[in-house]
Design a protein around this motif. Sequence first.
Motif, PDB file in Angstrom:
ATOM      1  N   THR A  56       6.614  14.169 -32.375  1.00 12.63           N
ATOM      2  CA  THR A  56       5.529  14.740 -33.173  1.00 12.63           C
ATOM      3  C   THR A  56       5.418  16.216 -32.842  1.00 12.63           C
ATOM      4  OG1 THR A  56       4.288  12.664 -33.210  1.00 12.63           O
ATOM      5  CG2 THR A  56       3.062  14.687 -33.684  1.00 12.63           C
ATOM      6  N   VAL A  57       5.299  17.064 -33.866  1.00 11.81           N
ATOM      7  CA  VAL A  57       5.095  18.504 -33.693  1.00 11.81           C
ATOM      8  C   VAL A  57       3.693  18.845 -34.174  1.00 11.81           C
ATOM      9  CG1 VAL A  57       5.845  20.818 -34.365  1.00 11.81           C
ATOM     10  CG2 VAL A  57       7.549  19.007 -34.035  1.00 11.81           C
ATOM     11  N   LEU A  58       2.930  19.521 -33.323  1.00 11.04           N
ATOM     12  CA  LEU A  58       1.586  19.974 -33.689  1.00 11.04           C
ATOM     13  C   LEU A  58       1.602  21.488 -33.837  1.00 11.04           C
ATOM     14  CD1 LEU A  58      -0.630  17.854 -31.251  1.00 11.04           C
ATOM     15  CD2 LEU A  58       0.122  17.287 -33.579  1.00 11.04           C
ATOM     16  N   THR A  98      10.595  12.691 -37.511  1.00 16.92           N
ATOM     17  CA  THR A  98       9.597  13.541 -36.865  1.00 16.92           C
ATOM     18  C   THR A  98       8.376  13.731 -37.759  1.00 16.92           C
ATOM     19  OG1 THR A  98      11.182  14.741 -35.506  1.00 16.92           O
ATOM     20  CG2 THR A  98       9.143  15.883 -36.020  1.00 16.92           C
ATOM     21  N   ASN A  99       7.222  13.667 -37.150  1.00 17.38           N
ATOM     22  CA  ASN A  99       5.969  13.934 -37.849  1.00 17.38           C
ATOM     23  C   ASN A  99       5.527  15.357 -37.516  1.00 17.38           C
ATOM     24  OD1 ASN A  99       3.567  13.723 -39.267  1.00 17.38           O
ATOM     25  ND2 ASN A  99       2.490  12.646 -37.616  1.00 17.38           N
ATOM     26  N   PHE A 118       7.898  12.185 -27.603  1.00 16.00           N
ATOM     27  CA  PHE A 118       7.751  13.601 -27.287  1.00 16.00           C
ATOM     28  C   PHE A 118       6.711  14.214 -28.206  1.00 16.00           C
ATOM     29  CE2 PHE A 118      12.062  12.521 -25.994  1.00 16.00           C
ATOM     30  CZ  PHE A 118      12.142  13.072 -24.723  1.00 16.00           C
ATOM     31  N   LEU A 119       5.842  15.006 -27.603  1.00 17.50           N
ATOM     32  CA  LEU A 119       4.816  15.709 -28.347  1.00 17.50           C
ATOM     33  C   LEU A 119       5.039  17.202 -28.134  1.00 17.50           C
ATOM     34  CD1 LEU A 119       2.210  15.475 -30.012  1.00 17.50           C
ATOM     35  CD2 LEU A 119       0.947  15.251 -27.870  1.00 17.50           C
ATOM     36  N   ALA A 160      14.733  17.439 -38.423  1.00 17.53           N
ATOM     37  CA  ALA A 160      13.804  16.647 -37.624  1.00 17.53           C
ATOM     38  C   ALA A 160      13.104  15.590 -38.476  1.00 17.53           C
ATOM     39  CB  ALA A 160      12.781  17.580 -36.969  1.00 17.53           C
ATOM     40  N   LYS A 161      12.654  15.983 -39.660  1.00 18.56           N
ATOM     41  CA  LYS A 161      11.960  15.035 -40.530  1.00 18.56           C
ATOM     42  C   LYS A 161      12.876  13.900 -40.983  1.00 18.56           C
ATOM     43  CE  LYS A 161       8.540  18.259 -42.468  1.00 18.56           C
ATOM     44  NZ  LYS A 161       8.096  18.986 -43.686  1.00 18.56           N
ATOM     45  N   ARG A 162      14.137  14.226 -41.247  1.00 16.98           N
ATOM     46  CA  ARG A 162      15.076  13.166 -41.652  1.00 16.98           C
ATOM     47  C   ARG A 162      15.189  12.086 -40.585  1.00 16.98           C
ATOM     48  NH1 ARG A 162      18.309  17.407 -43.879  1.00 16.98           N
ATOM     49  NH2 ARG A 162      19.591  17.483 -41.988  1.00 16.98           N
TER      50      ARG A 162
END
Length: 366
Positions: free
Chosen positions: A30-32, A159-160, A7-8, A154-156
């Motif tokens: 990934t979160v932009l 997630t980037n 998922f982006l 999310a990071k745990r």
Amino acid sequence: MNETSDFLILGGGIAGAGAAARLAPDASVTVLEMEDALGRHSTGRSAAIFIRNYGNRTLRALNAASEPVLKNPEGISDFSLLSPRGEMLIATEDELAHFHDYLEGADGMEVLTAEEAVALFPLLRKEGIAAAAIERDAQDIDVDRLLQGFARHAKRHGTNIVTEAPAQRIERAGGVWRVDTPRGTFEAPVLINAAGAWADQVAEMAGAGTVGLVPMRRSAAIVPPPDGVDVTKWPLVASASESWYVKPDAGKLMVSPADEDPVDPHDAWPDDMVLAEGLYRFEQAVTMPVTRVERNWAGLRSFVSDRTPVVGFAPDAEGFFWLAGQGGYGVQTAPALSQLAADLCFERSSELQDDVINSLNPARLF
């Protein structure tokens, strides 16, 4: 950099961070975010209060579904994200129709006399109050703790989160979305559009249909209360016609003209005349003059035509998921909408009623 995930997510406000937190335990995400930090725009400029009766029928259902998570944010925070405040609605004679419309179907609203209203917010002019009611269970939300809690969760789970990464090109080929940014190229079969006021622009870049999203400016100012007056435990007060509201904030008063001026997506700032007119309306309802504004700001609240969020897969673009149009309800509905987004992406059943889910479906706007 060329990175592929399941998922982006475009947008690192409360919507994007919340979706990442709910998707990440079961998928790569990934979160932009185009800015240098999460929550730079609407999320970071929220009035930060949970009001169960705020919004239409769908939004009230989302509020109710979000409340248990805000009270007990397991995995997000070790403590409740809510603290007591209360929200009082007052009406002049000219606003009685608005007042009764708000109370219709409202849950937990207690009607007050003018004297009782003034006792709760002593700066009000009693002679101007034709009707009043209070939702005593309305509560302040710790927005930063919610946002950062979502991001940490999310990071745990891997997630980037990539900041300073505005989308420069979006295309789909071979069943995969590809987004080019100054920080590299990112790919995923599902693209989640959580870009807030920029969501229609993202859709256009992706070749998807737009939903008629209209960003609207909302301004606010911090003014000092009268000397020696402790406003800490006073409720938020709003006019029934939504022409102004005031909320205690760190011992001072945050006053908003409750403006909704359509604007293009941008880093919003207040219009001096709009702010001055709102402060004047506030002054007519209270016994204190506004002699000094300590600071002011503005944010964007983005709505579609029915003022209901847009959540679900686009009917005209494979793998393009809408998570936008939250208007002024984005923070308090974030727990429910984040969970729904994950449930729809994973094709799982939701705790929300079918009629609520259908009322959020992007297809209604095409």
